[in-house]
Design an enzyme around this catalytic site. Structure first.
Site, mmCIF file in Angstrom:
data_model
loop_
_atom_site.group_PDB
_atom_site.id
_atom_site.type_symbol
_atom_site.label_atom_id
_atom_site.label_comp_id
_atom_site.label_asym_id
_atom_site.label_seq_id
_atom_site.Cartn_x
_atom_site.Cartn_y
_atom_site.Cartn_z
ATOM 1 C CB CYS A 1 -0.952 -0.011 1.199
ATOM 2 S SG CYS A 1 -2.232 -1.260 1.015
ATOM 3 C CG HIS A 2 0.680 3.693 2.129
ATOM 4 N ND1 HIS A 2 -0.160 2.976 2.956
ATOM 5 C CD2 HIS A 2 -0.114 4.503 1.393
ATOM 6 C CE1 HIS A 2 -1.410 3.348 2.747
ATOM 7 N NE2 HIS A 2 -1.412 4.270 1.801
#
Ligand code: FES
Length: 196
Positions: A141-142
């Site tokens: 995701c990040h």
């Protein structure tokens, strides 16, 4: 004319009314027993948070993800290489310092909640986590990075993957035990167990 014993009738009535009320209350009490029983946690309900996992077929280097209390749980059989590379990372250099033995009493087995501590995505297991070169978990995701015992190596996650209570009996992993048997005395563990 026969005398009517009003006193007797009144006391009989009182007795009948009292008896009816008593029997009614008794009936209600008996009827409530199963209800109260249902409201109290039974052994089965208490045991519902405990889950047994057969790890006899878990191979070295293999990650198994299971669901426990509606949350993903990582079970990783670590290889000697994974154990060695994690031992070379100094806890002092970590944002959430933890020594290897605080994360897994048996170095060959790592068990944690499989949820990224940044915003809750499920990290992926990688043989080489990007920009670190070590085996561990990578959050797509990040870009959160963790080593093979879930210690935060980089990216936005503020802390290590969370641990959970378990113990091992032979080839059975028992999740959700009352004791945090998988860890050393001072290990930090999840404080709020997910609801059953
Ligand atoms: S949710 Fe994992 S890095 Fe953001």
């Amino acid at each position: 004319m026969m005398a009517i014993d009003l006193k007797g009738i009144v006391s009989r009535r009182k007795f009948m009314t009292g008896a009816a009320a008593f029997l009614g209350a008794l009936g209600a009490a008996f009827a409530a027993v199963p209800f109260i029983k249902a409201m109290s946690p039974t052994k089965d309900i208490l045991a519902a948070g405990v889950q047994e996992v057969d790890i006899s077929t878990l191979r070295e280097g293999e990650l198994r993800t299971i669901i426990w209390r509606k949350q993903p749980v990582f079970i990783l059989r670590r290889t000697p290489a994974m154990i060695e590379e994690a031992s070379l990372i100094s806890p002092a250099t970590l944002a959430d310092p933890a020594a290897p033995d605080e994360r897994a009493v048996d170095p060959g087995l790592f068990v944690s909640i499989g949820i990224c501590t940044h915003l809750g995505c499920i990290p992926q297991f990688r043989k080489a986590v990007p920009e670190t070169g070590v085996a561990g978990f990578y959050c797509p995701c990040h870009g959160g990075k963790y080593d093979s015992i879930g210690r935060r190596l980089g990216g936005p996650p503020p802390e290590n993957l969370r641990l959970l209570p378990y113990r091992v009996e032979g080839q059975t992993l028992i999740l959700g035990t009352e004791r945090f048997g998988g860890y050393g005395e001072n290990v930090r563990k999840i404080q709020d167990l997910p609801a059953i």
